[in-house]
Enzyme design. Sequence first.
Site, PDB file in Angstrom:
ATOM      1  CD  GLU A 263      -2.771   0.157   2.741  1.00  0.00           C
ATOM      2  OE1 GLU A 263      -3.069   0.652   3.423  1.00  0.00           O
ATOM      3  OE2 GLU A 263      -3.535  -1.027   2.709  1.00  0.00           O
ATOM      4  CD  GLU A 317     -11.808   0.362   0.795  1.00  0.00           C
ATOM      5  OE1 GLU A 317     -12.449  -0.199   1.618  1.00  0.00           O
ATOM      6  OE2 GLU A 317     -10.595   1.412   0.905  1.00  0.00           O
ATOM      7  CE  LYS A 320     -10.503   2.353   5.305  1.00  0.00           C
ATOM      8  NZ  LYS A 320      -8.800   2.024   4.530  1.00  0.00           N
ATOM      9  CD  GLU A 326      -7.342   5.279   7.014  1.00  0.00           C
ATOM     10  OE1 GLU A 326      -8.026   4.653   6.154  1.00  0.00           O
ATOM     11  OE2 GLU A 326      -6.602   6.226   7.241  1.00  0.00           O
TER      12      GLU A 326
END
Length: 371
Positions: A263, A317, A320, A326
């Site tokens: 990542e 997302e 999350k 995030e």
Amino acid sequence: MVVTVAFLLLSFLQTVKIANSQSFIGINYGQVADNLPPPSSTAKLLQSTSIQKVRLYGSDPAIIKALANTGIGIVIGTANGDIPGLASDPNFAKSWINTNVLPFYPASNIILITVGNEVMTSNDQNLINKLLPAMQNLQNALNDASLGGKIKVSTVHSMGVLKQSQPPSSGSFDPSYGDLMKGLLEFNSANGSPFAINPYPYFAYRSDTRPETLAFCLFQPNAGRIDGNTKIKYMNMFDAQVDAVYSALNSMGFKNVEIVVAETGWPYKGDDNDVGPSIENAKAYNGNLISHLRSMVGTPLMPGKSVDTYLFALYDEDLKPGPGSERSSGLFKTDLTMVYDGGLSTSNQVRTKFTCISLVFRVFNSQVFYS
């Protein structure tokens, strides 16, 4: 002079061939969202880009099926919660392989199974102690299915496993992990599986928000940082972090274990008090990182090759938890359009190649004309 330029042209074309043959650009496909497009649409999107590998945090069968016959390498993962069962019950490990691998492989090009995510820095001693046995049982299950040499098993670490990362040549693992880390590295070495790590220059910038640090993190022009031990000047944080990992591996006698960046990325949006997230910064980081990887320059301690690197992330997302950053790292919107152009489209890659070839031919023609 004509011979020299011709040699440069041939060398360049060979470099293009090598870059094409090495699928070192991957992306993370998280699913903590309620608005993701169908897997079939995502598979078509990926095929329109230069992305060659996809990392899933789980093993969603719909996604694995959708990627069948695309040639895209697939990383699947077990949940942290599965680790105790995988460690204690070889039959559970065999069942996991029977359910999540055998129905799809080889049409779906599964290349790696990651056991848990950032377990070593989870502060859950039970999970930490059972991580290696879980990996061993999955490896044994793959071996029993005659897939041991084709699909690798590893786990993913945060940069928190390092006790020291600056300067890069002094990179070392936290000694509190002791024999546990040594056992994991012995497993990687014995099975030819990679050491997967999540380096984030973004977090380094958040702890030091000077303009020169931002430039260093974004691969932008800067004065560089000299490693006092090796006298190597580092021009970007990514190389410095990856080389710190290499030094840590080397210090324990495992320099030949491959490093994979599982990542890395930069959010394009965050909360009002977040420092660093912006479209401009995200585009600069991901775009310049991709260019850096394509250059095949490598890092100062690992020159001449590009580490497999999985960008974070394919989509936002929206479910999350945590700060807004995030939920705002996607390179693509859920309508399949780009959030910003990070240089992943195949048209960008072709354009770059032909621009370089054109420049070489201009030099060649000018040398012929004036010779």
